[in-house]
Scaffold this motif. Structure first.
Motif, PDB file in Angstrom:
ATOM      1  N   SER A 143      26.593  39.898  18.049  1.00  0.00           N
ATOM      2  CA  SER A 143      27.138  38.538  18.076  1.00  0.00           C
ATOM      3  C   SER A 143      28.236  38.438  19.123  1.00  0.00           C
ATOM      4  N   ILE A 144      28.540  37.220  19.538  1.00  0.00           N
ATOM      5  CA  ILE A 144      29.591  36.988  20.523  1.00  0.00           C
ATOM      6  C   ILE A 144      30.938  37.445  19.971  1.00  0.00           C
ATOM      7  N   GLY A 145      31.168  37.185  18.688  1.00  0.00           N
ATOM      8  CA  GLY A 145      32.427  37.591  18.075  1.00  0.00           C
ATOM      9  C   GLY A 145      32.633  39.090  18.110  1.00  0.00           C
ATOM     10  N   ILE A 146      31.591  39.849  17.779  1.00  0.00           N
ATOM     11  CA  ILE A 146      31.679  41.312  17.819  1.00  0.00           C
ATOM     12  C   ILE A 146      31.880  41.791  19.252  1.00  0.00           C
ATOM     13  N   PHE A 147      31.223  41.145  20.187  1.00  0.00           N
ATOM     14  CA  PHE A 147      31.379  41.513  21.600  1.00  0.00           C
ATOM     15  C   PHE A 147      32.826  41.303  22.057  1.00  0.00           C
ATOM     16  N   ALA A 148      33.397  40.138  21.711  1.00  0.00           N
ATOM     17  CA  ALA A 148      34.793  39.868  22.077  1.00  0.00           C
ATOM     18  C   ALA A 148      35.729  40.863  21.411  1.00  0.00           C
ATOM     19  N   ALA A 149      35.456  41.174  20.131  1.00  0.00           N
ATOM     20  CA  ALA A 149      36.298  42.140  19.414  1.00  0.00           C
ATOM     21  C   ALA A 149      36.188  43.524  20.038  1.00  0.00           C
ATOM     22  N   SER A 150      35.001  43.887  20.499  1.00  0.00           N
ATOM     23  CA  SER A 150      34.811  45.208  21.107  1.00  0.00           C
ATOM     24  C   SER A 150      35.604  45.344  22.403  1.00  0.00           C
ATOM     25  N   ILE A 151      35.712  44.249  23.149  1.00  0.00           N
ATOM     26  CA  ILE A 151      36.514  44.273  24.381  1.00  0.00           C
ATOM     27  C   ILE A 151      37.978  44.518  24.038  1.00  0.00           C
ATOM     28  N   VAL A 152      38.462  43.815  23.009  1.00  0.00           N
ATOM     29  CA  VAL A 152      39.856  43.974  22.588  1.00  0.00           C
ATOM     30  C   VAL A 152      40.119  45.395  22.091  1.00  0.00           C
TER      31      VAL A 152
END
Length: 341
Positions: free
Chosen positions: A86-95
């Motif tokens: 998901s986009i949310g998991i992708f954004a969290a993974s970057i952080v």
């Protein structure tokens, strides 16, 4: 004389035109291969800019920069594989990747940045090697040298959307790093590069500045690694090898150290040269050893552009401008003498 607004400067207008061209290029070329190539170029341009903060502005040579690139790639791949694409998991993974890179940058920087440049370079190589061994041996998580595939977020299945995300990241990172190096903090980094003992004698705690520069470079490299993993939908230990660091080093040197725009140009030269030289091998047997021609290209670039493409062109431009100014002054003096006669 009215001062020209910063956003309307000639250089920024040129940058805006280039970004506009890159935005429409995939639609003009209408090629999936070219879209992927442009995406790879943007990702490695981000990586090269992060290395330029170390080498170009702080004078730090690191042989372990691929460690942060690999941390970002593995963090994104593992989180998307375990928690869903998901986009949310992708954004969290970057952080999460940036946080991990920051922690490791602070610890490794505090331990090694007191050393002189060549000792620091060797220690970063050793630390990066430890993380490479960890990635190879921790097979329950990383799958070792074999690596693993994972699903990207649904939105990025269309390569064009992911390309626009990477292009936006490239522009944002460039603007942020440009503001950083133009700030008083950036001026101190340049002073450390030119003469660290004198900078220390002026009262600056150079170790702290170098650690912050290392943190910034590591965080940006982690972002590039996360984007690279999504681009391939696959990750293995190759993202932590010395080859990644050497690519970043070559891109920075070819483009021009201490310029930020130079590493972007260097990334374009290397990525497109690799693509077209390897493509020629399918038609011409002589190019089957294309890496030899790539080495020749690098040697020629160093010979004819000793300060990198941007540095050498800028130097030639200022020399031409200086000569033009001297000729103008000479002609003015000659006219004054004629008038006096």
């Amino acid at each position: 004389m009215i001062k020209q607004p910063l956003l309307l400067s000639k250089v920024n207008i040129v940058y805006a035109i280039v970004v506009g061209i890159m935005a429409v290029l995939p639609f003009v070329l209408d090629s999936r291969t070219m879209t992927i190539l442009l995406t790879q170029f943007c990702i490695f341009a981000i990586l090269a800019m992060s290395y330029d903060i170390l080498l170009g502005y702080t004078g730090i040579i690191s042989f372990g920069h691929a460690m942060f690139f690999g941390i970002g790639a593995y963090t994104t791949a593992i989180m998307l594989s375990d928690f869903g694409p998901s986009i949310g998991i992708f954004a969290a993974s970057i952080v999460v990747g940036i946080v991990l890179s920051t922690i490791i940058s602070v610890i490794s920087g505090a331990l090694t940045l007191r050393l002189k440049s060549h000792f620091y370079a060797m220690f970063t190589l050793a630390i990066s090697g430890l993380f490479l061994v960890l990635a190879e041996k921790w097979r329950t998580v990383t799958k070792g040298n074999d690596g693993f595939t994972f699903r990207a977020p649904e939105l990025f299945r269309e390569r064009i959307y992911f390309y626009f995300l990477v292009l936006i990241c490239l522009v944002v990172v460039f603007i942020l790093l440009k503001r950083i190096v133009a700030s008083p903090f950036g001026k101190v980094l340049v002073a450390i590069r030119e003469n660290e003992p004198r900078t220390r004698s002026l009262g600056y705690k150079t170790l702290g500045y170098k650690i912050i520069a290392s943190v910034i470079a590591g965080a940006v490299a982690s972002l590039a690694g996360s984007l690279y993993a999504i681009s391939l939908r696959f990750v293995n230990t190759s993202v932590m090898t010395m080859d990644i660091t050497l690519d970043a080093l070559m891109m920075t040197i070819i483009g021009g150290v201490g310029t930020l725009i130079g590493p972007i140009i260097g990334a374009g030269v290397i990525e497109f040269a690799q693509h077209y030289l390897s493509g020629l091998a399918r038609d011409y047997p002589i190019f089957e050893r294309w890496i030899i021609f790539f080495g020749i290209l690098y040697i020629l670039a160093v010979i004819f552009f000793p300060r990198g493409i941007v540095g050498t062109v800028s130097m030639r431009y200022y020399e031409w401008k200086l000569k033009k100014g001297q000729k103008t002054k000479a002609s003015v003096k000659l006219r004054e003498k004629e008038i006096q006669r």
